[in-house]
Design a protein around this motif. Sequence first.
Motif, PDB file in Angstrom:
ATOM      1  N   TYR A 143       0.718   6.678 -34.657  1.00 23.24           N
ATOM      2  CA  TYR A 143      -0.124   7.901 -33.450  1.00 23.24           C
ATOM      3  C   TYR A 143      -0.051   7.195 -32.394  1.00 23.24           C
ATOM      4  O   TYR A 143       0.110   7.287 -31.292  1.00 23.24           O
ATOM      5  CB  TYR A 143      -1.387   8.893 -33.588  1.00 23.24           C
ATOM      6  N   GLY A 144      -0.580   6.043 -32.361  1.00 25.80           N
ATOM      7  CA  GLY A 144      -1.116   5.311 -30.631  1.00 25.80           C
ATOM      8  C   GLY A 144       0.063   4.761 -30.506  1.00 25.80           C
ATOM      9  O   GLY A 144       0.566   4.686 -29.664  1.00 25.80           O
ATOM     10  N   ALA A 145       1.435   4.565 -31.366  1.00 27.44           N
ATOM     11  CA  ALA A 145       2.695   3.906 -30.973  1.00 27.44           C
ATOM     12  C   ALA A 145       3.766   4.523 -30.099  1.00 27.44           C
ATOM     13  O   ALA A 145       3.885   4.777 -29.691  1.00 27.44           O
ATOM     14  CB  ALA A 145       3.456   3.656 -31.820  1.00 27.44           C
ATOM     15  N   PHE A 146       3.906   6.321 -31.364  1.00 27.86           N
ATOM     16  CA  PHE A 146       3.744   7.147 -30.501  1.00 27.86           C
ATOM     17  C   PHE A 146       3.350   7.629 -28.924  1.00 27.86           C
ATOM     18  O   PHE A 146       4.052   8.544 -27.903  1.00 27.86           O
ATOM     19  CB  PHE A 146       4.126   8.856 -31.296  1.00 27.86           C
ATOM     20  N   THR A 147       2.535   7.315 -28.515  1.00 28.24           N
ATOM     21  CA  THR A 147       1.158   7.775 -27.624  1.00 28.24           C
ATOM     22  C   THR A 147       1.549   6.888 -26.549  1.00 28.24           C
ATOM     23  O   THR A 147       2.302   7.460 -25.154  1.00 28.24           O
ATOM     24  CB  THR A 147      -0.152   8.310 -27.668  1.00 28.24           C
ATOM     25  N   LEU A 148       1.642   4.925 -26.626  1.00 29.48           N
ATOM     26  CA  LEU A 148       1.832   4.620 -25.640  1.00 29.48           C
ATOM     27  C   LEU A 148       3.665   5.168 -25.568  1.00 29.48           C
ATOM     28  O   LEU A 148       4.426   4.949 -24.615  1.00 29.48           O
ATOM     29  CB  LEU A 148       2.303   3.143 -26.236  1.00 29.48           C
ATOM     30  N   SER A 149       4.373   5.356 -26.345  1.00 28.45           N
ATOM     31  CA  SER A 149       6.123   5.353 -25.902  1.00 28.45           C
ATOM     32  C   SER A 149       6.139   6.600 -25.453  1.00 28.45           C
ATOM     33  O   SER A 149       6.984   6.743 -23.921  1.00 28.45           O
ATOM     34  CB  SER A 149       6.845   5.868 -27.435  1.00 28.45           C
ATOM     35  N   PHE A 150       5.603   7.949 -25.579  1.00 24.35           N
ATOM     36  CA  PHE A 150       5.022   8.871 -24.831  1.00 24.35           C
ATOM     37  C   PHE A 150       5.094   8.336 -23.230  1.00 24.35           C
ATOM     38  O   PHE A 150       5.435   8.762 -22.261  1.00 24.35           O
ATOM     39  CB  PHE A 150       4.508   9.878 -24.890  1.00 24.35           C
ATOM     40  N   ILE A 190      10.437   2.675 -33.203  1.00 23.79           N
ATOM     41  CA  ILE A 190      11.063   1.654 -34.534  1.00 23.79           C
ATOM     42  C   ILE A 190       9.264   1.441 -35.391  1.00 23.79           C
ATOM     43  O   ILE A 190       9.872   1.429 -36.551  1.00 23.79           O
ATOM     44  CB  ILE A 190      10.964   0.544 -33.255  1.00 23.79           C
ATOM     45  N   ILE A 191       8.605   0.876 -34.739  1.00 23.47           N
ATOM     46  CA  ILE A 191       7.089   0.401 -35.048  1.00 23.47           C
ATOM     47  C   ILE A 191       7.097   1.976 -35.273  1.00 23.47           C
ATOM     48  O   ILE A 191       6.303   2.070 -36.744  1.00 23.47           O
ATOM     49  CB  ILE A 191       6.396  -0.100 -34.192  1.00 23.47           C
ATOM     50  N   GLY A 192       6.676   2.727 -34.274  1.00 27.47           N
ATOM     51  CA  GLY A 192       5.632   3.959 -34.991  1.00 27.47           C
ATOM     52  C   GLY A 192       5.979   4.835 -36.666  1.00 27.47           C
ATOM     53  O   GLY A 192       5.600   5.145 -36.940  1.00 27.47           O
ATOM     54  N   VAL A 193       7.667   5.604 -36.697  1.00 29.13           N
ATOM     55  CA  VAL A 193       8.272   6.040 -37.323  1.00 29.13           C
ATOM     56  C   VAL A 193       8.139   5.393 -38.960  1.00 29.13           C
ATOM     57  O   VAL A 193       7.286   5.874 -40.249  1.00 29.13           O
ATOM     58  CB  VAL A 193      10.017   6.396 -37.371  1.00 29.13           C
ATOM     59  N   PRO A 194       8.441   4.035 -39.208  1.00 22.78           N
ATOM     60  CA  PRO A 194       8.208   3.436 -41.121  1.00 22.78           C
ATOM     61  C   PRO A 194       6.775   3.511 -41.463  1.00 22.78           C
ATOM     62  O   PRO A 194       6.109   3.512 -42.242  1.00 22.78           O
ATOM     63  CB  PRO A 194       8.142   2.055 -40.360  1.00 22.78           C
ATOM     64  N   LEU A 227       6.773  15.838 -38.250  1.00 25.84           N
ATOM     65  CA  LEU A 227       6.606  14.672 -36.585  1.00 25.84           C
ATOM     66  C   LEU A 227       7.476  13.755 -36.799  1.00 25.84           C
ATOM     67  O   LEU A 227       8.547  12.827 -36.920  1.00 25.84           O
ATOM     68  CB  LEU A 227       5.387  14.804 -36.784  1.00 25.84           C
ATOM     69  N   LEU A 228       7.668  14.120 -38.755  1.00 20.90           N
ATOM     70  CA  LEU A 228       8.514  12.533 -39.110  1.00 20.90           C
ATOM     71  C   LEU A 228       9.966  12.617 -38.934  1.00 20.90           C
ATOM     72  O   LEU A 228      10.930  11.623 -38.176  1.00 20.90           O
ATOM     73  CB  LEU A 228       8.330  11.649 -40.736  1.00 20.90           C
ATOM     74  N   ILE A 229      10.688  13.340 -38.706  1.00 15.50           N
ATOM     75  CA  ILE A 229      11.771  14.180 -38.728  1.00 15.50           C
ATOM     76  C   ILE A 229      11.986  14.017 -37.628  1.00 15.50           C
ATOM     77  O   ILE A 229      13.554  13.333 -37.514  1.00 15.50           O
ATOM     78  CB  ILE A 229      11.951  15.585 -39.300  1.00 15.50           C
ATOM     79  N   VAL A 230      11.375  14.863 -36.716  1.00 18.85           N
ATOM     80  CA  VAL A 230      11.940  14.717 -35.066  1.00 18.85           C
ATOM     81  C   VAL A 230      12.257  13.137 -34.467  1.00 18.85           C
ATOM     82  O   VAL A 230      13.308  12.748 -34.121  1.00 18.85           O
ATOM     83  CB  VAL A 230      11.166  15.347 -34.480  1.00 18.85           C
ATOM     84  N   TYR A 231      10.712  12.243 -34.654  1.00 20.74           N
ATOM     85  CA  TYR A 231      10.622  11.208 -34.653  1.00 20.74           C
ATOM     86  C   TYR A 231      12.209   9.981 -35.502  1.00 20.74           C
ATOM     87  O   TYR A 231      12.603   8.980 -34.646  1.00 20.74           O
ATOM     88  CB  TYR A 231       9.605  10.358 -34.543  1.00 20.74           C
ATOM     89  N   SER A 232      12.623  10.414 -36.705  1.00 26.73           N
ATOM     90  CA  SER A 232      13.548   9.653 -37.174  1.00 26.73           C
ATOM     91  C   SER A 232      15.122  10.540 -36.432  1.00 26.73           C
ATOM     92  O   SER A 232      15.966   9.911 -36.001  1.00 26.73           O
ATOM     93  CB  SER A 232      13.723  10.327 -38.818  1.00 26.73           C
ATOM     94  N   LEU A 233      15.184  11.497 -36.352  1.00 24.98           N
ATOM     95  CA  LEU A 233      16.007  11.966 -35.276  1.00 24.98           C
ATOM     96  C   LEU A 233      16.214  11.526 -34.127  1.00 24.98           C
ATOM     97  O   LEU A 233      17.483  10.749 -33.991  1.00 24.98           O
ATOM     98  CB  LEU A 233      16.141  13.875 -34.925  1.00 24.98           C
TER      99      LEU A 233
END
Length: 277
Positions: A143-150, A190-194, A227-233
């Motif tokens: 979530y931290g990685a996705f937040t920074l991505s945002f 890329i970091i957040g998804v796995p 959430l995983l599907i959306v970011y993977s997509l």
Amino acid sequence: MLDLMMVRLPEIVIIIYAISILLYFIDFIDQNRKVNRIAFRLLSIVWILQTIFLFLYMLRTGRFPVLTLFEGLYFYSWVLITLSLAIHRILKVDFTVFFTNILGFSIMAIHAFAPFQRPTEAMAEQLVSELLFIHITMAILSYGAFTLSFVFSALYLLQYKLLKEKKWQKRLWRLSDLAKLEKISYVLNIIGVPMLLLSLILGLQWAFIKLPYFQWYDLKIIGSFLLLIVYSLILYLHRKKEIFGRKLALWNTAAFFIILINFFLVSRLSNFHIWHY
């Protein structure tokens, strides 16, 4: 003495954190490098105090503090500050710290006013599992990685708007170029998804081992996999060159709102997870 420090330390952190955000805002408006340096130092102090609090909390409870929403919010805030400070030092992208820590301060404020949750003895016994600790910790880090991505996507949209309107001001040059903002945002995904995928695998494994009745249709599980599907997509479409630039930034922004819904709202509606107010 320890109890007094546990009470007063978060209050001190909130005050210093607020001053730091205010100074970052002044720098954002007036382009003041001296104020920026002071704000960065104050934020570093916030990080040190938060780290001390985490250490004291672990000393008091004898475990890593991620079992309740009260604890998870604090750790999430600490992760955001840690990542923003590290990225600022390594990549030197201005305003990253400011925008990231507006979110971090909001989470910290929610934590400060949330009722303290102490797991019951039965709950603590049920939750003593390395799998669970790793599952929750990895989920919060993702979530931290996705937040920074945002945050980088938001900076991209701001930079794009300034360029389109041909506002050639000093702030424009401090935002970094569009390609760099897009690349960093993509790398963070890329970091957040796995990390999120591994977190879900560990969480499901723990559930199968520990819970007598496991419900696949629980809202929290559905929300996490969505959430995983959306970011993977997003990653897949970007690799296929179907979304990039402004469109990628908009997708990232929309995905981040799914995180907020999943973290705050869906957790309260879940029968499976214990994170609630």
